[in-house]
Design an enzyme around this catalytic site. Structure first.
Site, PDB file in Angstrom:
ATOM      1  N   HIS A 143      47.235  14.746  40.557  1.00  0.00           N
ATOM      2  CA  HIS A 143      47.048  13.274  39.981  1.00  0.00           C
ATOM      3  C   HIS A 143      48.249  12.816  39.082  1.00  0.00           C
ATOM      4  O   HIS A 143      48.610  13.525  38.022  1.00  0.00           O
ATOM      5  CB  HIS A 143      45.569  13.346  39.385  1.00  0.00           C
ATOM      6  N   LYS A 170      46.483  16.934  48.729  1.00  0.00           N
ATOM      7  CA  LYS A 170      45.847  15.855  47.992  1.00  0.00           C
ATOM      8  C   LYS A 170      46.840  15.330  47.145  1.00  0.00           C
ATOM      9  O   LYS A 170      47.045  15.991  46.048  1.00  0.00           O
ATOM     10  CB  LYS A 170      44.413  15.950  47.546  1.00  0.00           C
ATOM     11  N   LYS A 315      51.472 -19.653  47.018  1.00  0.00           N
ATOM     12  CA  LYS A 315      51.419 -20.627  48.272  1.00  0.00           C
ATOM     13  C   LYS A 315      52.680 -21.342  48.177  1.00  0.00           C
ATOM     14  O   LYS A 315      53.022 -21.761  49.291  1.00  0.00           O
ATOM     15  CB  LYS A 315      50.337 -21.761  47.811  1.00  0.00           C
ATOM     16  N   ASP A 352      45.185 -25.376  54.833  1.00  0.00           N
ATOM     17  CA  ASP A 352      44.347 -26.066  53.490  1.00  0.00           C
ATOM     18  C   ASP A 352      44.122 -27.280  53.724  1.00  0.00           C
ATOM     19  O   ASP A 352      42.930 -28.000  53.553  1.00  0.00           O
ATOM     20  CB  ASP A 352      45.123 -25.992  52.195  1.00  0.00           C
TER      21      ASP A 352
END
Length: 531
Positions: A143, A170, A315, A352
């Site tokens: 980890h 893992k 956007k 939109d």
């Protein structure tokens, strides 16, 4: 790295080379007593998990011989036993020999898997050499709670874990940016042993959701949102019901919504339900993106991201990443829908303005009984847009196209003026809007974030100023009933919810993504149920 350097055929070869079973769903048990864990096990089975992870370090009073016997023998699902020490992000602070003794006992009592940390893996695996029951697997884990290393460093780490005697590798790293996930996927998809690869944090969410696409051995889903065992862990229920986890395959097309913030978006709910209903091999995910250009440069493989919805604050800035832009979107200067063509090129649209303007027109028609054939009820109206960002541009452009006179109000006057000049309108600051009422019967469209969760008690305009408007629209849809809309309704005004814009622009996006008509009834049903 520039892009994901592998294709779907690589994925299929890699997956079939390792295992043909679907990726397993593992639910961590975080109870502090054996009784709580037994209850959690039953819930996990009901939800549809394949395995439960018994987190021994969560138990307040742990008696190995007695408690492991109960937990393993009474579990309705196969068990993965973890006893995570504090030095690897867990809660255990005691003697290391006792910890490993408990893990060995779990193996002897019939656990299906043990998760042991790389730091002690050699020692642990040597201690059980020749004693492993048939079908028992050791997961060796590493980890990193700080970042995601380079591709080379991840590759070296995987090799070290394999060399420690792991049956299953893992790795869990931490995403500082969504593009970090690509480095982990690049290494794990070519791993020669079963691999669990997780990138923690909200920016790493796709590593968990798309685990079956990239041949992951298993992924983790929490029993409930408040009981996660690692940062950014989704619930098992969301994996199964929201993201259709069981249907994801190596050749599944990936769509998503890019934004910041993005977790509140209802779009995955709508699109995944629609994909499932019509049998499309596709999934739609949340994509928390900080840097749009970096995102598209990294995930440039044609068979990875097939299309995106685009929300605040990207956007406008996303335009520079596009290969082609629909003429209307070009004129508006903002996009919210991106489709990747088979050659890898990105094409952008703005849906939109269609969704919002149609919803406002229908609201006006409903109130005055006019028919669509008569022309737009917006013609000649004074249309006041609050906000000059991507959604504001869409509304201002759409209103002008319908013959309305447009006024743009924004926090910074320069942005308001820039947009107002483009649509031949008037510019104001938001502070001036309270006393702006040259006439009655105006239309108000809020595209700012004022009133959005968590600041739901805010409103962009005081209630007394609403008397000069005939209709009030709010682009915000979380919450659906914003303070602005509640006060407009109390003032007797026509109101149009942001959910209407979301649903209608979603119809257009669905068509652009799939080439199929949108399941309109399904979208409406889902939005009403989850508003």
């Amino acid at each position: 790295m520039g892009s994901l350097p592998f294709t779907v055929s690589d994925l299929q070869t890699s997956v079939s080379g390792v295992r043909s079973n679907p990726t397993l769903l593992c639910t961590p048990l975080m109870g502090t007593t054996v009784e709580q864990m037994l209850t959690e096990m039953r819930k996990a089975k009901e939800i549809g998990a394949d395995i439960v992870e018994i987190r021994l370090d969560c138990l307040r009073n742990f008696s190995p011989a007695q408690d492991l016997q109960i937990l393993i023998k009474q579990s309705p699902l196969p068990t993965l036993v973890t006893y995570r020490p504090i030095w690897e992000g867990g809660q255990y602070e005691g003697d290391e020999n006792k910890r490993q003794d408990a893990l060995r006992l779990a193996m002897e009592l019939g656990a299906s898997y043990i998760d042991v940390e790389l730091e002690v893996a050699h020692e642990f695996n040597n201690s059980i050499y020749g004693k492993k029951p048939q079908n028992f697997k050791v997961i060796v884990s590493s980890h990193n709670f700080h970042n995601t290393p380079s591709t080379e460093a991840i590759g070296n780490l995987v090799a070290r874990i394999q060399a420690s005697g792991a049956d299953i590798v893992k790795i869990a790293t931490t995403a500082l940016d969504i593009t970090d996930v690509a480095r982990v996927l690049q290494v794990t998809v070519h791993s020669q042993v079963p691999t669990i690869a997780i990138v923690m944090g909200e920016r790493g969410l796709i590593s968990r959701l798309l685990s079956p696409k990239f041949g992951g051995y298993l992924t983790y889903g929490a029993l409930e949102a408040g009981a996660i065992s690692a940062p950014g862990q989704p619930t098992a229920k969301d994996l199964l019901d929201l993201y259709n986890f069981r249907l994801i395959k190596p050749d599944t097309k990936v769509y998503g919504i890019i934004g910041k913030p993005v977790g509140h978006s209802k779009s995955p709910l709508l699109f995944n339900a629609a994909f499932k209903k019509v049998g499309l091999n596709a999934v739609y995910v949340h994509l928390l993106v900080d840097d749009v250009e970096k995102f598209f440069n990294t995930y440039s493989a044609p068979d990875f991201i097939s299309g995106c919805s685009c929300t605040i604050p990207h956007k406008e800035v996303a335009i520079k990443c596009m290969d082609t832009i629909d003429p209307i979107a070009q004129k508006i200067g903002a996009i919210n829908n991106i489709v990747r063509k088979p050659d890898g090129k990105l094409t952008a649209f703005n849906t939109d303005y269609i969704g919002a303007i149609e919803a406002i027109e229908d609201g006006l028609r409903e109130s005055n009984g006019s028919s669509p054939a008569v022309g737009s009820p917006l013609a000649g109206k004074l249309f006041v847009v609050l906000g000059a960002g991507g959604a504001g541009k869409s509304l201002a452009y759409g209103a002008k196209e319908k013959g309305a006179r447009v006024v743009v109000a924004n926090r910074t006057f320069e942005r308001a003026k820039d947009l107002a000049d483009k649509v031949g309108g008037q510019a104001l600051t938001l502070a001036e809007i309270e006393n702006f009422h040259p006439e009655d019967g105006m239309i108000l469209a809020n595209t700012t974030s004022v009133g959005m969760k968590p600041k739901i008690d805010d409103t962009p305009i005081p209630k007394h100023a609403l008397k000069h408007y005939s209709l009030v629209f709010d682009a915000i849809y979380t919450p659906k009933d914003t303070r602005l809309l509640r006060e407009a309704k109390e003032s007797g005004k026509i109101i149009v919810y942001g959910t209407e814009m979301l649903i209608r622009q979603g119809f257009e996006q669905y068509k652009n993504f799939t080439g199929l008509p949108a399941p309109e009834e399904l979208f409406r049903e889902l939005m009403s149920k989850h508003a």
